[in-house]
Design a protein around this motif. Structure first.
Motif, PDB file in Angstrom:
ATOM      1  N   LYS A  12       0.834  -1.206   0.000  1.00  0.00           N
ATOM      2  CA  LYS A  12       0.000   0.000   0.000  1.00  0.00           C
ATOM      3  C   LYS A  12       0.868   1.255   0.000  1.00  0.00           C
ATOM      4  O   LYS A  12       0.554   2.239  -0.677  1.00  0.00           O
ATOM      5  CB  LYS A  12      -0.918   0.000   1.219  1.00  0.00           C
ATOM      6  N   ARG A  13       1.948   1.214   0.762  1.00  0.00           N
ATOM      7  CA  ARG A  13       2.842   2.367   0.835  1.00  0.00           C
ATOM      8  C   ARG A  13       3.483   2.649  -0.526  1.00  0.00           C
ATOM      9  O   ARG A  13       3.582   3.800  -0.949  1.00  0.00           O
ATOM     10  CB  ARG A  13       3.920   2.110   1.889  1.00  0.00           C
ATOM     11  N   GLU A  14       3.879   1.583  -1.223  1.00  0.00           N
ATOM     12  CA  GLU A  14       4.480   1.754  -2.543  1.00  0.00           C
ATOM     13  C   GLU A  14       3.446   2.257  -3.548  1.00  0.00           C
ATOM     14  O   GLU A  14       3.762   3.093  -4.409  1.00  0.00           O
ATOM     15  CB  GLU A  14       5.085   0.434  -3.023  1.00  0.00           C
ATOM     16  N   ARG A  18       3.739   5.746  -5.648  1.00  0.00           N
ATOM     17  CA  ARG A  18       3.611   5.843  -7.102  1.00  0.00           C
ATOM     18  C   ARG A  18       2.514   6.835  -7.494  1.00  0.00           C
ATOM     19  O   ARG A  18       2.654   7.583  -8.467  1.00  0.00           O
ATOM     20  CB  ARG A  18       3.324   4.465  -7.701  1.00  0.00           C
ATOM     21  N   LYS A  19       1.446   6.839  -6.736  1.00  0.00           N
ATOM     22  CA  LYS A  19       0.330   7.755  -7.010  1.00  0.00           C
ATOM     23  C   LYS A  19       0.774   9.204  -6.821  1.00  0.00           C
ATOM     24  O   LYS A  19       0.450  10.079  -7.632  1.00  0.00           O
ATOM     25  CB  LYS A  19      -0.830   7.421  -6.072  1.00  0.00           C
ATOM     26  N   ASP A  44      -4.468  16.391  -6.137  1.00  0.00           N
ATOM     27  CA  ASP A  44      -4.510  15.588  -7.356  1.00  0.00           C
ATOM     28  C   ASP A  44      -4.390  14.097  -7.046  1.00  0.00           C
ATOM     29  O   ASP A  44      -5.048  13.267  -7.675  1.00  0.00           O
ATOM     30  CB  ASP A  44      -3.375  16.011  -8.291  1.00  0.00           C
ATOM     31  N   ALA A  45      -3.551  13.762  -6.066  1.00  0.00           N
ATOM     32  CA  ALA A  45      -3.330  12.357  -5.710  1.00  0.00           C
ATOM     33  C   ALA A  45      -4.371  11.830  -4.728  1.00  0.00           C
ATOM     34  O   ALA A  45      -4.374  10.635  -4.404  1.00  0.00           O
ATOM     35  CB  ALA A  45      -1.935  12.187  -5.113  1.00  0.00           C
ATOM     36  N   GLU A  46      -5.221  12.735  -4.236  1.00  0.00           N
ATOM     37  CA  GLU A  46      -6.269  12.386  -3.269  1.00  0.00           C
ATOM     38  C   GLU A  46      -5.677  11.819  -1.980  1.00  0.00           C
ATOM     39  O   GLU A  46      -6.131  10.800  -1.454  1.00  0.00           O
ATOM     40  CB  GLU A  46      -7.270  11.402  -3.891  1.00  0.00           C
ATOM     41  N   VAL A  47      -4.636  12.505  -1.509  1.00  0.00           N
ATOM     42  CA  VAL A  47      -4.014  12.153  -0.235  1.00  0.00           C
ATOM     43  C   VAL A  47      -3.786  13.444   0.544  1.00  0.00           C
ATOM     44  O   VAL A  47      -4.024  14.542   0.043  1.00  0.00           O
ATOM     45  CB  VAL A  47      -2.670  11.417  -0.433  1.00  0.00           C
ATOM     46  N   SER A  48      -3.310  13.316   1.771  1.00  0.00           N
ATOM     47  CA  SER A  48      -3.036  14.501   2.581  1.00  0.00           C
ATOM     48  C   SER A  48      -1.677  15.093   2.218  1.00  0.00           C
ATOM     49  O   SER A  48      -0.828  14.420   1.616  1.00  0.00           O
ATOM     50  CB  SER A  48      -3.043  14.130   4.065  1.00  0.00           C
ATOM     51  N   GLY A  50       0.538  15.737   4.312  1.00  0.00           N
ATOM     52  CA  GLY A  50       1.492  14.977   5.116  1.00  0.00           C
ATOM     53  C   GLY A  50       1.953  13.716   4.404  1.00  0.00           C
ATOM     54  O   GLY A  50       3.128  13.337   4.487  1.00  0.00           O
ATOM     55  N   THR A  51       1.015  13.072   3.698  1.00  0.00           N
ATOM     56  CA  THR A  51       1.369  11.869   2.943  1.00  0.00           C
ATOM     57  C   THR A  51       2.336  12.215   1.817  1.00  0.00           C
ATOM     58  O   THR A  51       3.304  11.489   1.564  1.00  0.00           O
ATOM     59  CB  THR A  51       0.106  11.205   2.368  1.00  0.00           C
ATOM     60  N   VAL A  52       2.074  13.333   1.139  1.00  0.00           N
ATOM     61  CA  VAL A  52       2.992  13.761   0.078  1.00  0.00           C
ATOM     62  C   VAL A  52       4.379  14.010   0.660  1.00  0.00           C
ATOM     63  O   VAL A  52       5.392  13.551   0.118  1.00  0.00           O
ATOM     64  CB  VAL A  52       2.480  15.044  -0.621  1.00  0.00           C
TER      65      VAL A  52
END
Length: 205
Positions: A12-14, A18-19, A44-48, A50-52
């Motif tokens: 999931k992390r990988e 990639r996303k 755009d990646a639909e993440v936070s 912090g995740t980026v």
């Protein structure tokens, strides 16, 4: 069970990585590196955000984008390299194969000069390490040395020739990234280096 859970998290992390890289590359190319923000990449990646940032800041994302593409090219050639063809080749044929190894990278850098300039600037600043100088360097050096060994060159000469070609390749890539050379001129200059290495080493045999 525990190992499966850990493996699932790694997958999931990988996938998230990639996303994020895919979104970053799209935005960098569409609206420019300087104009793109971490928040836009996250949206755009639909993440936070912090995740980026867990993947990296903008400079790190840019280095990862280039490294990932270059690594994919090397990976696509692994099967061919594993076949271990040692059939001797005339210098002209080796020169063409060397060019075929490197030309995709020159072309990639020339596709988006603005982004390549930003990448070159990050590398020069030294704030983020690139696999281009580590694992990917070893991969390309091995490919070059294997090719040179198929000419009338000594083992020592093949190693020295591979290093000469590699450092010339790096210099040309950075020059293309800086906008001082276009794709055609870069390829022509690298051909001159190939000719020098292949024919000089062959003549000294």
């Amino acid at each position: 069970m525990f190992s499966e859970h850990v493996q699932s998290r790694a997958v999931k992390r990988e996938a998230t990585r990639r996303k994020v890289l895919s979104s970053a590359e799209r935005l960098f190319r569409e609206q420019g590196f300087g104009s793109s923000t971490i928040r836009q990449i996250a949206t755009d990646a639909e993440v936070s955000t912090g995740t980026v940032m867990s993947v990296g800041d903008k400079d790190a994302l840019l280095v990862a984008i280039f490294d990932t593409w270059i690594a994919a090219v090397h990976h696509s050639r692994e099967h061919r390299d594993e076949q271990g063809d040692e059939t001797p080749l005339p210098p002209a044929a080796v020169a063409q194969e060397v060019l075929d190894l490197v030309e995709p990278f020159i072309t990639y850098f020339a596709l988006d000069l603005e982004l390549s300039r930003e990448y070159a600037a990050v590398i020069v600043r030294g704030t983020h390490e690139s696999e281009v100088f580590r694992a990917l360097a070893r991969a390309l050096l091995t490919e070059l040395e294997t090719l040179l060994a198929r000419t009338p060159i000594t083992a020592t000469g093949a190693g020295a020739g591979a290093r000469t070609l590699y450092f010339a390749y790096l210099g040309i890539l950075m020059t293309v990234g800086n906008g001082a050379l276009d794709q055609r001129a870069a390829i022509a200059q690298f051909q001159e280096v190939i000719h020098f290495v292949v024919h000089r080493e062959g003549a000294q045999r």
